[in-house]
Every structure is written in C-alpha cells, then in structure tokens.
Design a protein around this motif. Structure first.
Motif, mmCIF file in Angstrom:
data_model
loop_
_atom_site.group_PDB
_atom_site.id
_atom_site.type_symbol
_atom_site.label_atom_id
_atom_site.label_comp_id
_atom_site.label_asym_id
_atom_site.label_seq_id
_atom_site.Cartn_x
_atom_site.Cartn_y
_atom_site.Cartn_z
ATOM 1 N N ASP A 1 1.240 0.303 2.521
ATOM 2 C CA ASP A 1 1.261 -0.677 3.609
ATOM 3 C C ASP A 1 0.131 -1.669 3.323
ATOM 4 O O ASP A 1 -1.042 -1.377 3.553
ATOM 5 C CB ASP A 1 1.032 0.014 4.954
ATOM 6 C CG ASP A 1 1.110 -0.981 6.107
ATOM 7 O OD1 ASP A 1 1.526 -2.125 5.873
ATOM 8 O OD2 ASP A 1 0.724 -0.604 7.234
ATOM 9 N N ALA A 2 0.481 -2.841 2.781
ATOM 10 C CA ALA A 2 -0.538 -3.785 2.314
ATOM 11 C C ALA A 2 -0.302 -5.172 2.877
ATOM 12 O O ALA A 2 0.795 -5.716 2.775
ATOM 13 C CB ALA A 2 -0.545 -3.832 0.779
ATOM 14 N N LEU A 3 -1.341 -5.748 3.465
ATOM 15 C CA LEU A 3 -1.287 -7.124 3.921
ATOM 16 C C LEU A 3 -1.492 -8.065 2.737
ATOM 17 O O LEU A 3 -2.255 -7.744 1.804
ATOM 18 C CB LEU A 3 -2.390 -7.380 4.958
ATOM 19 C CG LEU A 3 -2.291 -6.612 6.285
ATOM 20 C CD1 LEU A 3 -3.540 -6.889 7.128
ATOM 21 C CD2 LEU A 3 -1.038 -7.020 7.045
ATOM 22 N N PRO A 4 -0.862 -9.217 2.699
ATOM 23 C CA PRO A 4 -1.092 -10.175 1.607
ATOM 24 C C PRO A 4 -2.566 -10.596 1.575
ATOM 25 O O PRO A 4 -3.089 -11.155 2.542
ATOM 26 C CB PRO A 4 -0.177 -11.345 1.960
ATOM 27 C CG PRO A 4 0.856 -10.762 2.883
ATOM 28 C CD PRO A 4 0.167 -9.676 3.651
ATOM 29 N N THR A 5 -3.211 -10.314 0.480
ATOM 30 C CA THR A 5 -4.657 -10.564 0.375
ATOM 31 C C THR A 5 -5.006 -10.953 -1.050
ATOM 32 O O THR A 5 -4.484 -10.359 -2.002
ATOM 33 C CB THR A 5 -5.462 -9.307 0.762
ATOM 34 O OG1 THR A 5 -5.062 -8.865 2.052
ATOM 35 C CG2 THR A 5 -6.963 -9.597 0.761
#
Length: 446
Positions: free
Chosen positions: A332-336
């Motif tokens: 679960d990764a936010l665009p960063t």
C-alpha cells in the motif's frame, strides 16, 4: 632534557631572574634616593652660604665665613671665571679635595661626581659677586664615603637575602615540576603496564579537580574504556564470524567426504550433496558480503543520489521477495518521490522483508505513507515477535533473539546490524516495535 628538568629549570630560572631584578631595582632606587637627598642638602647649604657672603662686612674675613660652612667631610673653593683658584677651605684630612680636578662649567652646577680622589662626591657650584665686584664661582664639595659604605652594606644584605630566598625558590620549583608531572608520570606508567600486560587499565583519580591535568587523566580513562569496549566487540565479532563460517565449511566438507565414499555408487547421494554444498556456499557468500559491508568505514559508503519514485521502488522490492519466497507481500504505497540512493534503500528493504518473511508464517505488509511530512516505509509481520528486553540489542552484530530458530532459518545475526548501517548512511532512522506472539513493525523514516 626530560620534561621534569625543563619545568624545574624554567620555573626556578624565572623566579631567580625576577628575584635578582627585584633586588637590583630596590638597590638602585634606594641609592638614587639617598644620593639625591645628600645632594639637595649640600645645595641648600651652598645657597645659605652664598646668601651670607653677600651680606658680609669688612670686619669678617671671607675664609672665616667659608670655614663656618665647610662640610665636615669636604671642602669649599673659590675660583675666578677662568677657573683659577682664588681661595679654599678644607675640612680635616681633605687635602685631596683641594687638589681634585672638578668640572669647569659656567653658571650654577648641581651634580654628583664619581671617582673624585677615589670617592663619590656631591658637587655644587654657585656664581656670586666677590669683594671687588668680580663674578666668581664658589664650589662646595663633600665626600659621600659614609653613604657609599651604607650602600655597600645594603648590597651585602640584599645578596644574602637573595641567596637565602633562592633555597625556597629551588624547592618550590621542584614541587611544581613534581605536581605537574605526577599525572603525566602516572599516565606513562599505566601505558607501560598496558603494553607489558596487554590489558586495559585506567589511571586512578584520587580527587576531583578542575585543572587540565585532571581533565587529561579523565579523558585518558574515557579513551581506555572506549578502546576496551571496541576491542571486546571486535573479539566477539571475530569469534562469531569464525563460528558462523565454520558451520557451512563443516557441512561442505562432510558432504564432499560423503561423495568421495559413496558418490560413485549412489547418484542420489551426489544430488543431495550438490544441493547441500550449493546451499551452504550461497550462505557463506551472503555472510561474507555482509561482513565486508559491516567492516566498511563511514567514508567508504558512497551515496549515488538520484530522484527515486518510492512507490515504484516499494512495489519492485515486494515483487522480488514474492518470487524468492513464494509468499504474498501486501503493498500500500502513496505516490512519492525523493532524492536518495536507490540501491542502498532497496538493500535495506530486502533485509527487513527477509527477516519478516523468515519469522512469520502469515502475510507481510509493506506500506508507504507520510508522517509529519516525512516519507515512512513500514514493514509489518504477524510472526513470533521480539521480547521488549531484547529490542534494544536487536541491531547489534551477531545478536540473536532465539539461537535455535536462527539456525533453523539460516540467520547469521548480521542482517539488522547491516540495516542500521544502511539507514545511517541514508540519513534515515529505524523505529522498531514488537509484541511477542503478535508480530513486529519496523518503520524506515526518511
């Protein structure tokens, strides 16, 4: 020259020079004051005499007036403007002053003369109007033999006092040298004992002080404690590394002997041996690589910084671990995006995921989000967990929470230590929380 002698010579020599300078200054000031006082007295007498000469009547002989003012240890002379003798009066046994060569200066003269007939004298010259109206010079001279004798006695007294004062100066110089060198000597003796006995020893500090020598001894003890701790860690590191390498070498040697004895007869033995040797060789390679990385100095860690999409990196790491372990890693990764070293960050996450997958049978979660505007990568497992008393030591080299479980999983105790090194290089921090029986969470805060 030894430092003790240098300090002794420097301090004692300085004190003696100051003592001599002080004594000379006292003598010179006293002598000048005494000579000036005698000269002023003679000048006042000369002025009184010349004043009375002006009032002299014809019934009083000039010689009688001069004889009344002649110093008890001197003479009075009257000379014309060509400095030719007109008359003179001398005290008893002062014939030498009558014949002495005196300065031929016009006008009023008040001075001290050295070595006149073998003595120091006060000399005063006053111009006056003589009987026939001519201008003449009255010269009054007085020997200062008594004052010279007093000053000679003063020289002797000052010399004796200076010689007596040198004794405590020498003693104090030795005491100062001993005081300064006592901790240094103790430091040298301690270092010699360390060299001879090959053991770490500290300097005894009998009392606390604020001087630099106490600070030097205290710093030496701190350094010795640091060296001792590092030496013990190094010994433990070498011992553990030897132990870790011995096991796979023994396994490889055992299977090689087995192949030599039965390999030509039974093919299944060869296959089993090859598989075991291959597995142990990979383990040795991984262990050696970790040891080499941990042995690097701080300046050997070179960063190759670039703009990295952290969400893609996290997904890529999860995919590789899924293929290697055939286990699911939930992402679960936010665009960063972030400027960092992509290779070292991947290596850090591989270590954390490797541990999570080894010590848990259920799923592992890998998340990327923000906390206080900082990217945070979290690795969470639901495995055996780590007791709270052992969580502080988990990042030490070769430390194992459960020896039997580590052997079963092939762990060396170096992974988390290497992870801590990588995090420091990346200017990141690791936050570990764990509950036995529930699992472990490790956060990488960039």
């Amino acid at each position: 020259m030894k430092l003790r002698n240098k300090i002794f010579v420097a301090t004692t020599g300085l004190f003696i020079v100051l003592l001599i300078a002080f004594s000379v200054a006292i003598y010179v000031l006293f002598a000048e004051e005494a000579y000036d006082r005698e000269l002023n007295r003679l000048d006042q007498e000369a002025q009184a005499m010349t004043s009375n000469v002006h009032d002299l009547n014809s019934s009083v002989q000039t010689e009688d007036l001069l004889r009344a003012y002649v110093p008890s240890n001197g003479a009075i002379r009257v000379v014309n403007q060509s400095f030719e003798m007109m008359t003179s009066v001398t005290a008893n046994r002062q014939v030498g002053l009558y014949r002495a060569s005196l300065p031929e200066k016009e006008g009023r003269v008040v001075t001290r003369l050295n070595d006149v007939d073998g003595s120091t004298v006060s000399f005063v010259q006053q111009p006056i109007i003589w009987n026939e109206g001519d201008v003449v010079y009255v010269q009054m001279v007085e020997r200062l033999d008594a004052l010279d004798e007093t000053l000679a006695n003063l020289q002797l007294v000052i010399l004796l006092v200076a010689l007596i004062a040198i004794v405590p100066v020498v003693i104090s110089g030795k005491l100062v040298a001993d005081l300064v060198l006592e901790p240094i000597q103790s430091l040298i003796q301690t270092m010699n004992r360390i060299k001879e006995n090959e053991t770490f020893q500290e300097i005894s500090l009998p009392k606390r002080s604020k001087d630099e020598l106490f600070t030097m001894s205290q710093t030496f003890n701190d350094m010795i404690r640091l060296l001792k701790a590092n030496f013990e860690k190094q010994e433990q590191f070498v011992s553990n590394a030897s132990h870790e390498l011995r096991t796979p070498i023994t396994v490889i040697e055992s299977y090689a002997n087995l192949v030599k004895r039965r390999g030509y007869e039974r093919i299944e033995v060869v296959e089993e041996a090859i598989e075991a040797i291959h597995s142990e060789a990979r383990r040795m390679r991984d262990l050696t690589e970790q040891l080499l990385l941990l042995a690097k100095r701080d300046q050997d860690w070179q960063l190759n910084t670039s703009k990295v999409h952290l969400d893609a990196l996290v997904q890529d790491v999860a995919n590789h671990m899924h293929q290697a372990y055939e286990r699911t890693v939930f992402v679960d990764a936010l665009p960063t995006t972030r400027y960092t070293d992509e290779g070292k960050l991947k290596q850090l996450l591989y270590i954390l995921l490797d541990n999570a997958l080894k010590y848990s049978d259920s799923s592992v979660e890998l998340t990327l989000d923000y906390v206080d505007e900082k990217p945070v990568i979290t690795v969470r497992d639901y495995g055996v967990g780590i007791p709270s008393v052992q969580q502080e030591q988990i990042f030490e080299r070769f430390y194992r929470v459960d020896e039997s479980r580590q052997r079963a999983t092939g762990g060396s105790g170096l992974g988390l230590a290497l992870a801590k090194e990588l995090a420091d290089v990346l200017d990141a921090s690791l936050d570990l929380t764990s509950t036995p029986g529930e699992g472990t969470t490790v956060k990488v805060i960039l």
